[in-house]
Structure formats: C-alpha cells, structure tokens
Design a protein around this motif. Structure first.
Motif, short mmCIF file in Angstrom:
data_model
loop_
_atom_site.label_atom_id
_atom_site.label_comp_id
_atom_site.label_asym_id
_atom_site.label_seq_id
_atom_site.Cartn_x
_atom_site.Cartn_y
_atom_site.Cartn_z
N GLN A 86 43.74 43.60 32.82
CA GLN A 86 44.15 42.86 34.01
C GLN A 86 45.52 43.33 34.49
O GLN A 86 46.47 43.36 33.73
CB GLN A 86 44.22 41.36 33.71
N PRO B 217 48.27 43.23 38.09
CA PRO B 217 48.46 42.64 39.42
C PRO B 217 47.96 43.59 40.50
O PRO B 217 48.05 44.82 40.34
CB PRO B 217 49.97 42.43 39.50
N ASN C 159 39.41 45.02 40.01
CA ASN C 159 40.34 43.96 39.61
C ASN C 159 39.80 42.58 39.94
O ASN C 159 39.81 41.68 39.11
CB ASN C 159 41.68 44.21 40.32
N TYR C 160 39.30 42.41 41.16
CA TYR C 160 38.76 41.11 41.57
C TYR C 160 37.50 40.76 40.79
O TYR C 160 37.23 39.59 40.53
CB TYR C 160 38.49 41.09 43.07
N TYR D 122 36.89 41.44 37.64
CA TYR D 122 37.29 40.89 36.35
C TYR D 122 37.95 39.52 36.49
O TYR D 122 37.95 38.73 35.55
CB TYR D 122 38.21 41.86 35.60
N GLN D 123 38.51 39.25 37.68
CA GLN D 123 39.06 37.91 37.92
C GLN D 123 37.95 36.90 38.23
O GLN D 123 38.20 35.71 38.31
CB GLN D 123 40.03 37.93 39.11
N ASN E 273 36.23 36.90 41.07
CA ASN E 273 36.18 36.63 42.51
C ASN E 273 35.06 37.47 43.14
O ASN E 273 35.27 38.60 43.57
CB ASN E 273 37.53 36.98 43.14
N THR F 1 35.07 40.94 45.65
CA THR F 1 34.52 42.14 45.02
C THR F 1 33.47 42.78 45.92
O THR F 1 33.51 43.99 46.18
CB THR F 1 33.87 41.79 43.66
#
Lengths: 115, 229
Positions: free
Chosen positions: A17, A19, B110-111, B113-114, B116, B120
């Motif tokens: 992860q 930013p 990134n999104y 794995y979040q 979202n 994505t």
C-alpha cells in the motif's frame, strides 16, 4: 538494513500500500524525463552527447517504471534475482552481435567497393 | 498473518537480503511467496523481454552493418502541423499517452487493493482507452509511412533497405502487445465490475498492471533506440 527488511515483509503476504501521491510524483517525473529525451532530438544534439543523454533518460525511465510502478523495489531479493540475472545473457548477446555486425560491415566494404 | 509466516518474517528482520534468498530457496515450501498468477506473469514478461531484446539486437545488427546511410528517424517521423515542421512529434505524443496510461494503471492497482471497485474500473477503462488511442496513432503513422513515404519491409526511398523491416517488425510486435493489453484490460475491468474478484481478492488487477507497465517499458526502449538514436 533492518528497516529495509521490515519493509520487505509486508509484500510477502500482504499487498503493498502506497499513497496515491507517490504514483502522481513518479508519473510527473516520467513526463519530465520523456520531455527531456524528446528535447535531445528537438535541439539536434549529436554524437556522444546525444547517445549519453538518450541512454541516461532511458535507464531512468525504465528504472522508475520497474521499481515503482511494477513494485519491484518492494519485492524480495529472490524475485529481484529472478528478474535481473537472466537478462545478463542478453547483454552478452548484444556484445557478440555488435562484434559480428562490425565484421559484416568490413566484409561488405571489402567486397562491394573493392573489386 | 499465520504463525508460519510470522516466524519467517521475524527471522528476516535480522537477516541480509542475500540470506533471505537462501532462506526462500531452502525452505521446504514455494520459493516465491506470491500468488501463482503473478509469478507466471513475471515469467512470461521475462520471456517477452528476451523476444523484444532479440528484435532490438537484430535491428542494431542490421543498422551497424548497413553500407548505405540509415534514414534519419527525426525526419522520417516529422509532421507538418499548421505550417510548422515538427520532428518526431507524433511519436512524442504517443510516448506521453503511454506514460499517462501507465500512471492511471498504477492508480487502478492501488485503488483495487483499497477495495474501491468503482475507481478501479474507471481507471482501468481509462487505461484501455489511452491504449486504444495509442494504437490509433500508430495506425495513422503506419499508413503515412506506407502510402505517402513508400516505406516497405524490403526497401524505401530514404536509405538503407533494412529500415522498413526493422521498423514494421519492432513497432508491429509492440502494437500487437498494446492491442492485446487493451483487450485484457477491458475483460478484467468488466469482471471486476461484475464482482467476480470480491472473494478471491484483487491480485488480478496488479497482474494486469504488470503486463501493461511492461508494454510501456518496452516502448521506452523502442523510443530511445529506434526513434531517437
């Protein structure tokens, strides 16, 4: 060294992860580097300066894409070795082929222009 | 984190990267601690690296051994826009588009794995769209070179005959990769949207991302060696 290893451990089982700002910064940097390599042609730099600049910008861009975008920087050492050891064979092959190309060039000059 | 993993990680904390390689390979389990799909994608990309390297090496070989002058790419790929003669401009735009698509892809991963899903899917579709526009520009470039400039794989009016063969082979194979990537991205984006990975996890987005970044990576080398050199 210890700090690095603790960073590595996240990757092993948990997805990495970061930013979003990291990706935006790298993106911007890639844009600037691409603009720079285009400028090499636009301003018609020639000779050794041209080749050095092209290679420098190319390796910087490739490094950023591989390390940050493809997350290799956070992979374990075993994965890095898997990816970076085999291409050494390519470097050897490039060296061999450039020697061969020189030989072909000389042979052509001798036989085409020297009857 | 399972007990087994915890043990391995705490072991790693006081070992060097080189020792970690020994540990990974000598442990009585899989050497690469990642989803198998990701490892297979890496293996495929490594083999693809060899294919593109061989194309670029053969291009280097024919260019070095040609006895006639190599056509100047700066001139061959120049465009006249609104009366201004700009060298290599289309290729520069294509480079920026591909880098932008790599940026949107990195953010999609990134999104994902979040968790979202909406962002994505949108970012993956944006990536595919940018890729498609890249292919469109390449089609325009090929048409211009074939129809207007008369460049053929076996010869051209500007110089060394080998120019066409190297150009069509290298950019053609790269364009094929971009096209496959656009299809791949669209399929995965659709499946993410359908919720097919809700239980499995979103590693697939990262795997797709690896492929897409690789396509961008190859373009960096083609841009440097074919268009700028």
């Amino acid at each position: 060294m210890i700090k690095q290893s603790t960073e590595i451990q996240h990757v092993a089982s948990q997805p990495e992860q970061h930013p979003i700002s990291l990706y935006l910064k790298v993106w911007l940097l890639l844009f600037v580097l691409s603009a720079c390599s285009y400028m090499v042609d636009y301003f018609q730099f020639q000779g050794l300066l041209r080749w050095t600049l092209i290679l420098a910008f190319m390796f910087l861009k490739a490094g950023l894409i591989i390390m940050i975008f493809m997350h290799v920087a956070w992979e374990r050492m075993a994965v890095k070795l898997l990816l970076f050891l085999p291409p050494i064979a390519i470097l050897i092959f490039i060296a061999l082929m450039s020697i061969e190309a020189d030989y072909v060039f000389i042979t052509r000059i001798l036989s085409f222009f020297n009857p | 984190m399972s007990n087994d993993e915890h043990q391995k990680n705490s072991q790693d904390n006081n070992t060097s990267p080189w020792q970690s390689v020994v540990n990974d390979w000598s442990a009585d389990k899989q050497s690469f601690d990642m989803p198998w799909g990701k490892l297979m994608m890496w293996v495929f990309l490594l083999s693809d690296t060899f294919i593109f390297s061989i194309f670029l090496t053969s291009y280097m070989n024919v260019r070095m051994s040609a006895t006639t002058a190599w056509p100047n790419p700066s001139e061959v790929f120049a465009l006249t826009i609104a009366g201004h003669h700009i060298p290599l401009v289309l290729i520069a735009i294509m480079t920026f588009i591909l880098i932008t698509s790599s940026g949107t892809m990195a953010m999609a991963v990134n999104y994902a794995y979040q968790g979202n899903k909406k962002k994505t899917v949108y970012l993956m579709l944006a990536t595919a769209l940018l890729g498609a526009s890249f292919i469109g520009m390449q089609a325009f470039e090929w048409t211009k070179l074939i129809v207007e400039e008369g460049i053929r794989p076996w010869g051209n009016p500007m110089g060394a005959n080998q120019f066409g063969a190297a150009f069509f082979m290298i950019t053609g194979f790269h364009g094929l990769h971009v096209s496959a990537g656009v299809i791949y991205l669209s399929i995965i984006a659709k499946r993410v949207n359908q919720g097919k990975y809700d239980k499995k996890g979103y590693h697939i987005v990262e795997i797709t991302g690896l492929y897409w970044h690789f396509v961008d990576l190859v373009w960096v080398f083609i841009f440097a060696f074919f268009y700028l050199w």
